[in-house]
Scaffold this motif. Structure first.
Motif, mmCIF file in Angstrom:
data_model
loop_
_atom_site.group_PDB
_atom_site.id
_atom_site.type_symbol
_atom_site.label_atom_id
_atom_site.label_comp_id
_atom_site.label_asym_id
_atom_site.label_seq_id
_atom_site.Cartn_x
_atom_site.Cartn_y
_atom_site.Cartn_z
ATOM 1 N N PRO A 1 0.835 -1.221 0.000
ATOM 2 C CA PRO A 1 0.000 0.000 0.000
ATOM 3 C C PRO A 1 0.862 1.262 0.000
ATOM 4 C CG PRO A 1 -0.676 -1.552 1.726
ATOM 5 C CD PRO A 1 0.659 -2.009 1.225
ATOM 6 N N TYR A 2 0.619 2.147 -0.954
ATOM 7 C CA TYR A 2 1.293 3.445 -0.934
ATOM 8 C C TYR A 2 0.361 4.552 -0.448
ATOM 9 C CZ TYR A 2 -1.034 4.135 -5.473
ATOM 10 O OH TYR A 2 -1.955 4.241 -6.484
ATOM 11 N N ALA A 3 -0.929 4.230 -0.284
ATOM 12 C CA ALA A 3 -1.927 5.159 0.255
ATOM 13 C C ALA A 3 -3.127 4.321 0.660
ATOM 14 C CB ALA A 3 -2.314 6.218 -0.776
ATOM 15 N N ALA A 4 -4.043 4.936 1.384
ATOM 16 C CA ALA A 4 -5.289 4.264 1.752
ATOM 17 C C ALA A 4 -6.426 4.855 0.935
ATOM 18 C CB ALA A 4 -5.565 4.417 3.246
ATOM 19 N N ALA A 5 -7.288 4.003 0.444
ATOM 20 C CA ALA A 5 -8.398 4.470 -0.392
ATOM 21 C C ALA A 5 -9.390 5.281 0.435
ATOM 22 C CB ALA A 5 -9.098 3.278 -1.032
ATOM 23 N N PRO A 6 -9.872 6.406 -0.097
ATOM 24 C CA PRO A 6 -10.868 7.223 0.622
ATOM 25 C C PRO A 6 -12.265 6.625 0.490
ATOM 26 C CG PRO A 6 -10.329 8.242 -1.464
ATOM 27 C CD PRO A 6 -9.469 7.013 -1.366
ATOM 28 N N THR A 7 -12.643 5.802 1.406
ATOM 29 C CA THR A 7 -13.951 5.154 1.370
ATOM 30 C C THR A 7 -14.873 5.765 2.416
ATOM 31 O OG1 THR A 7 -13.184 3.436 2.901
ATOM 32 C CG2 THR A 7 -12.942 2.991 0.550
ATOM 33 N N GLY A 8 -16.128 5.337 2.424
ATOM 34 C CA GLY A 8 -17.088 5.830 3.419
ATOM 35 C C GLY A 8 -17.321 7.320 3.284
ATOM 36 N N VAL A 9 -17.211 8.057 4.398
ATOM 37 C CA VAL A 9 -17.445 9.503 4.383
ATOM 38 C C VAL A 9 -16.367 10.241 3.594
ATOM 39 C CG1 VAL A 9 -18.719 9.490 6.562
ATOM 40 C CG2 VAL A 9 -16.232 9.780 6.575
ATOM 41 N N ASN A 10 -15.226 9.583 3.344
ATOM 42 C CA ASN A 10 -14.129 10.213 2.598
ATOM 43 C C ASN A 10 -14.173 9.908 1.106
ATOM 44 O OD1 ASN A 10 -12.765 11.414 4.866
ATOM 45 N ND2 ASN A 10 -12.148 9.351 5.450
ATOM 46 N N LYS A 11 -15.214 9.237 0.661
ATOM 47 C CA LYS A 11 -15.299 8.835 -0.735
ATOM 48 C C LYS A 11 -15.206 10.050 -1.659
ATOM 49 C CE LYS A 11 -17.940 5.541 -3.536
ATOM 50 N NZ LYS A 11 -16.969 4.452 -3.419
ATOM 51 N N PHE A 12 -14.454 9.906 -2.735
ATOM 52 C CA PHE A 12 -14.208 10.928 -3.754
ATOM 53 C C PHE A 12 -13.268 12.035 -3.269
ATOM 54 C CE2 PHE A 12 -18.598 9.440 -4.763
ATOM 55 C CZ PHE A 12 -18.241 8.657 -5.847
ATOM 56 N N LYS A 13 -12.722 11.886 -2.071
ATOM 57 C CA LYS A 13 -11.705 12.833 -1.602
ATOM 58 C C LYS A 13 -10.324 12.312 -1.985
ATOM 59 C CE LYS A 13 -14.425 14.577 2.304
ATOM 60 N NZ LYS A 13 -14.452 14.776 3.777
ATOM 61 N N ALA A 14 -9.303 13.072 -1.630
ATOM 62 C CA ALA A 14 -7.928 12.660 -1.936
ATOM 63 C C ALA A 14 -7.565 11.400 -1.154
ATOM 64 C CB ALA A 14 -6.958 13.788 -1.581
ATOM 65 N N PRO A 15 -6.632 10.582 -1.674
ATOM 66 C CA PRO A 15 -6.197 9.394 -0.933
ATOM 67 C C PRO A 15 -5.672 9.752 0.452
ATOM 68 C CG PRO A 15 -5.400 9.326 -3.188
ATOM 69 C CD PRO A 15 -5.990 10.694 -2.986
ATOM 70 N N LEU A 16 -5.825 8.821 1.370
ATOM 71 C CA LEU A 16 -5.386 9.002 2.749
ATOM 72 C C LEU A 16 -3.980 8.429 2.935
ATOM 73 C CD1 LEU A 16 -8.747 7.897 4.410
ATOM 74 C CD2 LEU A 16 -7.953 10.232 3.973
ATOM 75 N N PRO A 17 -3.298 8.766 4.027
ATOM 76 C CA PRO A 17 -1.958 8.204 4.256
ATOM 77 C C PRO A 17 -2.005 6.678 4.282
ATOM 78 C CG PRO A 17 -2.398 10.020 5.752
ATOM 79 C CD PRO A 17 -3.687 9.725 5.075
ATOM 80 N N PRO A 18 -0.895 6.021 3.920
ATOM 81 C CA PRO A 18 -0.887 4.564 3.886
ATOM 82 C C PRO A 18 -1.008 3.974 5.285
ATOM 83 C CG PRO A 18 1.328 5.413 3.586
ATOM 84 C CD PRO A 18 0.405 6.599 3.543
ATOM 85 N N PRO A 19 -1.512 2.741 5.385
ATOM 86 C CA PRO A 19 -1.606 2.096 6.688
ATOM 87 C C PRO A 19 -0.222 1.699 7.201
ATOM 88 C CG PRO A 19 -2.160 0.555 4.948
ATOM 89 C CD PRO A 19 -1.988 1.889 4.287
ATOM 90 N N THR A 20 -0.146 1.382 8.458
ATOM 91 C CA THR A 20 1.086 0.872 9.060
ATOM 92 C C THR A 20 0.809 -0.500 9.653
ATOM 93 O OG1 THR A 20 0.601 1.962 11.173
ATOM 94 C CG2 THR A 20 1.928 3.194 9.573
ATOM 95 N N TRP A 21 1.852 -1.261 9.884
ATOM 96 C CA TRP A 21 1.692 -2.608 10.432
ATOM 97 C C TRP A 21 2.946 -3.002 11.206
ATOM 98 C CZ3 TRP A 21 1.717 -1.318 5.261
ATOM 99 C CH2 TRP A 21 2.872 -1.618 4.532
ATOM 100 N N GLN A 22 2.777 -3.943 12.130
ATOM 101 C CA GLN A 22 3.881 -4.438 12.953
ATOM 102 C C GLN A 22 4.383 -5.786 12.442
ATOM 103 O OE1 GLN A 22 5.320 -2.676 15.417
ATOM 104 N NE2 GLN A 22 3.869 -0.998 14.980
#
Length: 291
Positions: free
Chosen positions: A46-67
């Motif tokens: 992932p290089y970004a997070a998809a803008p889904t839900g209330v963020n739909k059609f907005k700019a991509p969100l920061p990528p997720p993180t994981w351990q």
């Protein structure tokens, strides 16, 4: 900027699978050595997070993180799209969370390697990361031309349709106009599109390229040569080695040399190194024990 830290692992299954762990700012990812070549493949990072839900059609969100280490295997993820042709294989998975990168890294410990970035075609409507333009169209056509020439079929006339006028739409997110997919076909057909049969509002330049394309194709169909002796068009010899010459069909006709020379050389080097004639898998030998 992604920073890479390498750790090699070997896991023993039916056959050995060599893996490499890379430490990214988001977390560790594990890719695997491709069995057919000296590269490691990292799918679905992932290089970004998809803008889904209330963020739909907005700019991509920061990528997720994981351990935990992310297994960067190919899950066939592609963005939602209408399958017009259809061209999307059934094994592909359409989902909104599709902002991922597939990375292919040579099996080397060298740093500061050159980076080749592929942005797929499809007019921002269809497609996925499959080098659509080059491997579906450009390179196969030129390789086919080379094969014909090597087999004494030497009456091939190569051209590039590059005509644009003010009615051609800008390429999205640029100020550049370019010939669209099927544009050369519409220059031969009546009208300006499959559902637009009239030519009342086209520019004088487009009327001229339509007349030119129809004459070139008519000449070739009836005589085997696109430009006849005494024609006002530039002389057009058949193509020879290195894809020279070819005719550029734009606002004017211009004979040029070495069509897409750098791109052809790039893909030819890859094919020469990595392409192998397909062979069937070995037959399984099954033994039975009688009781």
């Amino acid at each position: 900027m992604w920073r890479w830290t390498f750790v090699l692992y070997v896991s023993m299954t039916a056959s050995a699978h060599v893996s490499r762990v890379v430490q990214l700012p988001q977390g560790p990812v594990r890719g695997y050595r491709d069995p057919g070549g000296d590269i490691f493949t990292f799918y679905g990072i992932p290089y970004a997070a998809a803008p889904t839900g209330v963020n739909k059609f907005k700019a991509p969100l920061p990528p997720p993180t994981w351990q935990e280490t992310l297994e960067a295997i190919d899950k066939g993820i592609i963005c939602p799209q209408a399958d017009f042709a259809p061209i999307v294989p059934k094994e592909k998975l359409m989902q909104e969370d599709c902002l991922i990168a597939n990375i292919f890294q040579p099996d080397t410990k060298k740093n500061n390697l050159p980076v080749f970035i592929i942005i797929h075609g499809g007019g921002f409507q269809i497609g996925y990361g499959n080098w659509l333009t080059d491997i579906f169209f450009t390179n196969p056509i030129l390789l086919s031309t080379k094969t014909h020439l090597e087999n004494v079929h030497d009456q091939i006339y190569l051209y590039e349709y590059s005509f644009t006028d003010k009615n051609v739409a800008l390429i999205p997110h640029t100020n550049v106009r370019g010939a669209e997919h099927c544009a050369q076909s519409m220059a031969v057909f009546d009208g300006t599109g499959l559902n637009q049969p009239d030519e009342l509002n086209i520019t004088l330049e487009y009327k001229e390229i339509k007349r030119t394309m129809r004459e070139l194709w008519s000449n070739f169909i009836t005589t085997g040569k696109p430009v006849l002796e005494g024609s006002p068009f530039p002389s057009w010899p058949a193509v020879r080695a290195n894809f020279t010459p070819y005719m550029s069909l734009g606002q004017t006709l211009e004979l040029k040399s070495a069509l897409l020379e750098r791109r052809v050389r790039f893909w030819s080097d890859i094919y020469d190194k990595y392409y192998h004639t397909p062979v069937p898998p070995p037959k399984l030998r099954i033994s039975y024990d009688e009781l």
